[in-house]
Design a protein around this motif. Structure first.
Motif, mmCIF file in Angstrom:
data_model
loop_
_atom_site.group_PDB
_atom_site.id
_atom_site.type_symbol
_atom_site.label_atom_id
_atom_site.label_comp_id
_atom_site.label_asym_id
_atom_site.label_seq_id
_atom_site.Cartn_x
_atom_site.Cartn_y
_atom_site.Cartn_z
ATOM 1 N N ALA A 117 0.783 -1.058 0.135
ATOM 2 C CA ALA A 117 0.127 0.025 0.049
ATOM 3 C C ALA A 117 0.798 1.281 -0.084
ATOM 4 O O ALA A 117 0.511 2.201 -0.662
ATOM 5 C CB ALA A 117 -0.990 0.077 1.247
ATOM 6 N N THR A 118 2.028 1.362 0.781
ATOM 7 C CA THR A 118 2.738 2.550 0.935
ATOM 8 C C THR A 118 4.154 2.017 0.804
ATOM 9 O O THR A 118 4.799 0.957 1.289
ATOM 10 C CB THR A 118 2.480 3.143 2.488
ATOM 11 O OG1 THR A 118 3.187 2.386 3.302
ATOM 12 C CG2 THR A 118 1.138 3.432 2.524
ATOM 13 N N VAL A 119 5.086 3.442 0.365
ATOM 14 C CA VAL A 119 6.682 2.918 0.045
ATOM 15 C C VAL A 119 7.105 4.280 0.602
ATOM 16 O O VAL A 119 6.653 5.209 0.381
ATOM 17 C CB VAL A 119 6.994 2.900 -1.296
ATOM 18 C CG1 VAL A 119 8.385 2.811 -1.456
ATOM 19 C CG2 VAL A 119 6.489 1.646 -1.896
ATOM 20 N N THR A 120 7.997 4.240 1.470
ATOM 21 C CA THR A 120 8.902 5.209 2.081
ATOM 22 C C THR A 120 10.352 5.129 1.947
ATOM 23 O O THR A 120 10.865 3.989 1.974
ATOM 24 C CB THR A 120 8.489 5.407 3.661
ATOM 25 O OG1 THR A 120 7.355 5.214 4.214
ATOM 26 C CG2 THR A 120 9.482 6.401 4.285
ATOM 27 N N PRO A 121 11.080 6.112 1.416
ATOM 28 C CA PRO A 121 12.372 5.963 1.077
ATOM 29 C C PRO A 121 13.266 6.360 2.630
ATOM 30 O O PRO A 121 12.761 6.667 3.429
ATOM 31 C CB PRO A 121 12.774 7.184 0.387
ATOM 32 C CG PRO A 121 11.888 8.243 0.795
ATOM 33 C CD PRO A 121 10.545 7.561 1.197
ATOM 34 N N PHE A 122 14.667 5.869 2.579
ATOM 35 C CA PHE A 122 15.424 6.438 3.420
ATOM 36 C C PHE A 122 15.742 7.785 3.507
ATOM 37 O O PHE A 122 15.492 8.574 2.618
ATOM 38 C CB PHE A 122 17.073 5.852 3.342
ATOM 39 C CG PHE A 122 17.141 4.544 4.255
ATOM 40 C CD1 PHE A 122 17.275 4.432 5.508
ATOM 41 C CD2 PHE A 122 17.214 3.312 3.334
ATOM 42 C CE1 PHE A 122 17.158 3.173 6.073
ATOM 43 C CE2 PHE A 122 17.272 2.063 4.215
ATOM 44 C CZ PHE A 122 17.656 1.929 5.370
ATOM 45 N N SER A 123 16.101 8.671 4.506
ATOM 46 C CA SER A 123 16.357 9.904 4.767
ATOM 47 C C SER A 123 17.449 10.221 5.899
ATOM 48 O O SER A 123 17.433 9.479 6.792
ATOM 49 C CB SER A 123 15.104 10.772 4.663
ATOM 50 O OG SER A 123 15.283 12.139 4.791
ATOM 51 N N ASN A 124 17.840 11.603 5.915
ATOM 52 C CA ASN A 124 18.399 11.886 6.963
ATOM 53 C C ASN A 124 17.678 12.211 8.198
ATOM 54 O O ASN A 124 18.241 12.174 9.270
ATOM 55 C CB ASN A 124 19.439 13.065 6.731
ATOM 56 C CG ASN A 124 18.459 14.176 6.146
ATOM 57 O OD1 ASN A 124 17.760 14.034 5.355
ATOM 58 N ND2 ASN A 124 18.344 15.465 7.096
ATOM 59 N N ASN A 125 16.327 12.368 7.969
ATOM 60 C CA ASN A 125 15.239 12.726 9.128
ATOM 61 C C ASN A 125 14.137 12.042 8.828
ATOM 62 O O ASN A 125 13.289 12.761 8.089
ATOM 63 C CB ASN A 125 15.267 14.347 9.079
ATOM 64 C CG ASN A 125 14.305 14.743 9.949
ATOM 65 O OD1 ASN A 125 13.797 14.068 11.000
ATOM 66 N ND2 ASN A 125 14.079 15.907 10.126
ATOM 67 N N ALA A 126 14.205 10.878 9.126
ATOM 68 C CA ALA A 126 12.702 9.916 8.838
ATOM 69 C C ALA A 126 12.656 9.047 9.846
ATOM 70 O O ALA A 126 12.080 8.014 9.559
ATOM 71 C CB ALA A 126 12.910 9.316 7.499
ATOM 72 N N GLU A 127 12.891 9.405 11.244
ATOM 73 C CA GLU A 127 12.403 8.367 12.275
ATOM 74 C C GLU A 127 13.095 7.093 11.998
ATOM 75 O O GLU A 127 14.352 6.893 11.879
ATOM 76 C CB GLU A 127 10.954 8.400 12.616
ATOM 77 C CG GLU A 127 10.495 9.826 12.767
ATOM 78 C CD GLU A 127 8.721 10.015 12.715
ATOM 79 O OE1 GLU A 127 8.118 8.850 12.453
ATOM 80 O OE2 GLU A 127 8.376 10.983 13.106
ATOM 81 N N ILE A 128 12.244 6.004 11.776
ATOM 82 C CA ILE A 128 12.436 4.550 11.779
ATOM 83 C C ILE A 128 13.307 4.329 10.532
ATOM 84 O O ILE A 128 13.864 3.467 10.304
ATOM 85 C CB ILE A 128 11.601 3.536 11.841
ATOM 86 C CG1 ILE A 128 10.442 3.845 11.122
ATOM 87 C CG2 ILE A 128 11.072 3.409 13.200
ATOM 88 C CD1 ILE A 128 9.132 2.676 11.054
#
Length: 278
Positions: A117-128
């Motif tokens: 349903a959802t996709v999130t990338p890595f980031s310098n500021n993204a909690e988990i």
């Protein structure tokens, strides 16, 4: 050819960050892969309207710009964006900077399993989903494109499951949106907690929320809707926990297990190699 992704960018003030966001979007996004909708949530900053007008006139992405007559808050603005677009929807905060290949990698992650349903990338500021430090925000790196290359030089992605997406950059399958409904404005008001609620609803109906573990997007943080006083926790967290009493325990278990540690280490090694040959 796949239907273009609908990129939705809610805007409220923060002109300098917005300008960096739009410049990176122009630089790193294939116009054939995306349809961009920017919604100004009645920003009082007089710099926002001319900035958006100038960008819309010059951008190769041929974006649409809409303006709320009154301030709706983040949730109301995002829901307006959902209703005004077709295809898979990608929510992008105005205090982000995308990197080369970002949309390809997020779309490939979504296409890897029809139950995502959802996709999130890595980031310098993204909690988990933070890199290089887990659950800890770090400053915007001086070389984000080199960091992004490090993610592509690491071993192939496996798209691990997450207990929730992180809303700064969140790709949502339209079929999931159609099945689950939009963000719950009646419960979460102007913002915070709504994306967690959406992900938990998705998981409850058998969908997955995953990480694009080969993709990196910069997130300055606190620059998009923070001037409205929106922040994590507080009443909205209480509402989320009332609806999903298990949520805190699931996130705590994920943090304790830290299944993303090997991937962060692989990327860190690739980044050191890139720095060494620069």
């Amino acid at each position: 050819m796949a239907q273009p992704v609908a990129i939705i960018i809610p805007v409220y003030n923060a002109a300098a960050l917005l300008q960096r966001c739009l410049a990176a979007l122009d630089r790193c996004t294939d116009p054939q892969q995306a349809r961009v909708l920017v919604i100004d949530d009645a920003s009082p900053d007089p710099a926002i309207a001319p900035l958006l007008d100038a960008w819309a006139a010059a951008s190769p992405l041929r974006p649409r710009v809409q303006r709320n007559k009154v301030n709706l808050g983040f949730v109301g603005t995002v829901n307006r964006g959902f209703g005004a677009t077709r295809g898979d929807a990608l929510l992008l905060n105005a205090d982000t900077e995308v990197t080369p290949g970002w949309l390809d990698r997020m779309s490939t992650a979504l296409a890897s399993d029809p139950r995502i349903a959802t996709v999130t990338p890595f980031s310098n500021n993204a909690e988990i989903c933070s890199w290089p430090e887990f659950c800890r925000a770090t400053p915007v790196p001086p070389d984000p494109e080199r960091v992004a290359r490090a993610f592509t030089r690491a071993p192939p992605p496996v798209y691990p499951d997450l207990p929730t997406a992180v809303g700064f950059c969140m790709l949502i399958r339209r079929a999931a949106l159609d099945a689950l409904g939009d963000f719950d404005q009646a419960t979460f008001g102007r913002g915070y907690g709504e994306e967690n609620d959406f992900c938990l609803r998705a998981a409850g109906h058998g969908w997955r929320n995953v990480l694009a573990d080969d993709c990196y997007v910069v997130h300055a943080g606190g620059g998009s809707f923070a001037p409205l006083g929106l922040k994590p926790g507080g009443d909205n967290l209480a509402r989320l926990l009332a609806r999903y009493p298990r949520y805190n325990g699931e996130v705590a278990a994920f943090i304790q297990a830290d299944p993303l540690a090997p991937r962060r280490a692989q990327v860190a090694a690739a980044y050191r190699e890139l720095c060494a040959i620069a």
